[in-house]
Design an enzyme around this catalytic site. Structure first.
Site, short mmCIF file in Angstrom:
data_model
loop_
_atom_site.label_atom_id
_atom_site.label_comp_id
_atom_site.label_asym_id
_atom_site.label_seq_id
_atom_site.Cartn_x
_atom_site.Cartn_y
_atom_site.Cartn_z
N ARG A 25 -69.91 15.69 7.96
CA ARG A 25 -69.64 16.11 6.59
C ARG A 25 -70.87 15.96 5.71
O ARG A 25 -70.82 16.27 4.52
CB ARG A 25 -68.52 15.23 6.00
CG ARG A 25 -67.14 15.84 6.08
CD ARG A 25 -66.18 14.88 5.41
NE ARG A 25 -64.98 15.50 4.93
CZ ARG A 25 -63.82 15.49 5.56
NH1 ARG A 25 -63.69 14.91 6.72
NH2 ARG A 25 -62.76 16.04 5.01
N LYS A 49 -58.71 23.20 9.19
CA LYS A 49 -59.47 22.63 10.31
C LYS A 49 -58.55 21.88 11.28
O LYS A 49 -58.62 22.08 12.49
CB LYS A 49 -60.55 21.65 9.80
CG LYS A 49 -61.58 22.27 8.87
CD LYS A 49 -62.63 21.25 8.46
CE LYS A 49 -62.09 20.07 7.66
NZ LYS A 49 -61.51 20.46 6.34
N ARG A 53 -62.34 16.06 -4.09
CA ARG A 53 -62.74 16.30 -2.70
C ARG A 53 -63.41 17.66 -2.55
O ARG A 53 -64.35 17.82 -1.78
CB ARG A 53 -61.53 16.17 -1.79
CG ARG A 53 -61.06 14.72 -1.70
CD ARG A 53 -59.69 14.58 -1.13
NE ARG A 53 -59.62 15.09 0.23
CZ ARG A 53 -58.48 15.41 0.83
NH1 ARG A 53 -57.34 15.30 0.20
NH2 ARG A 53 -58.52 15.85 2.06
N ARG A 74 -48.99 20.22 1.67
CA ARG A 74 -49.23 19.70 3.03
C ARG A 74 -48.35 18.49 3.33
O ARG A 74 -48.19 17.62 2.48
CB ARG A 74 -50.71 19.31 3.18
CG ARG A 74 -50.97 18.52 4.45
CD ARG A 74 -52.39 18.60 4.90
NE ARG A 74 -53.32 17.91 4.03
CZ ARG A 74 -54.65 17.89 4.24
NH1 ARG A 74 -55.17 18.54 5.28
NH2 ARG A 74 -55.44 17.26 3.42
N ARG A 106 -49.87 12.83 2.09
CA ARG A 106 -51.02 11.92 1.99
C ARG A 106 -51.33 11.59 0.54
O ARG A 106 -51.26 12.46 -0.33
CB ARG A 106 -52.24 12.57 2.65
CG ARG A 106 -52.26 12.37 4.15
CD ARG A 106 -53.27 13.22 4.83
NE ARG A 106 -54.57 13.25 4.17
CZ ARG A 106 -55.60 13.96 4.60
NH1 ARG A 106 -55.48 14.68 5.70
NH2 ARG A 106 -56.74 13.94 3.96
#
Ligand code: ADP
Ligand code: ADP
Ligand code: ZN
Length: 213
Positions: free
Chosen positions: A88, A13, A171, A127, A160
């Site tokens: 969300r 996204k 998540r 990531r 992160r």
């Protein structure tokens, strides 16, 4: 143009929202980035959000909805925006719809990027993010020219805290429970576009521009 990005954590996204924002010259509004900036600056909002984010949970709607509605009332959002990470939950989607309806506006497209859960973990653990400008990279799938340095702004990349495997699992679970129902919501609104997110980033973007134009 008002666009919403849907998809699991790690679906791409953020990567595509940045491309869309550049292409259509609209702001990229990421609730995750807003929360992280608040945490960095030590604000009350940041303090309230941090414990949820670290646990892989959603920040409560009471905090998130007001923050987002304030953000899209700002001057730079008057010609549209691309929302990344909001809504969300169904209450978030309904609040957004109500706020827009009051102004005679609506969402033009909800872009759902589909990636199977089995690919998500590899994406999240590789990531790397730039805290300065919000760009995201991947050590294998989308590396920077110089390791650890942002191509866009020269900032130092970080991993992160919520991208560790245990938190990613949580998540994903939260996504299936609370966010996936939004696909039906926007289908009923007649604005849903489904995009295959498993191909290379530039091909995902090509598919998105084809449906938006
Ligand atoms: P990702 O891009 O990996 O899905 P984000 O940067 O969008 O992650 O969000 C990071 C975290 O910030 C979420 O796990 C959640 O705790 C919080 N968050 C972001 N957007 C929302 C939202 N709309 N509602 C509730 N929590 C949110
Ligand atoms: P989201 O905002 O949905 O959480 P990101 O845009 O941050 O997702 O992407 C998650 C990770 O996957 C990042 O490391 C990113 O560089 C990488 N990525 C994004 N798109 C693709 C793609 N099409 N193929 C492989 N990796 C991708
Ligand atoms: Zn940067």
């Amino acid at each position: 143009m008002k666009i919403i990005m849907l998809g699991a954590p790690g679906a791409g996204k953020g990567t595509q929202a940045i491309n869309i924002a550049k292409e259509y010259d609209i702001p990229h509004v990421s609730t995750g980035d807003i929360f992280r900036a608040n945490i960095k600056n030590g604000t009350e909002l940041g303090k309230a959000a941090k414990e949820y984010m670290d646990a892989g949970k959603l920040v409560p709607d009471e905090i998130t909805i007001g923050m987002l509605l304030d953000r899209i009332s700002e001057e730079d959002c008057k010609n549209g925006y691309v929302l990344d990470g909001f809504p969300r939950t169904i209450p978030q989607a309904e609040s957004l719809k109500d706020a827009l309806t009051k102004r005679g506006e609506k969402i033009d497209f909800a872009v759902d990027i589909e990636v199977p859960d089995t690919e998500i973990t590899a994406r999240m653990t590789g990531r790397r993010s730039c805290p300065k400008c919000g760009a995201t990279y991947h050590i294998k799938f989308n590396p920077t020219k110089q390791e650890g340095v942002c191509d866009e702004c020269g900032g130092e990349l970080v991993q992160r805290a919520d991208d560790k495997p245990e938190t990613v699992e949580k998540r994903l679970h939260v996504y299936h429970e609370q966010t996936q129902p939004l696909i039906d919501f926007y289908e009923k609104e007649g604005v849903l576009c489904t995009i295959d997110g498993t191909v290379a980033p530039k091909d995902v973007f090509k598919a998105i521009t084809e449906v938006l134009s």
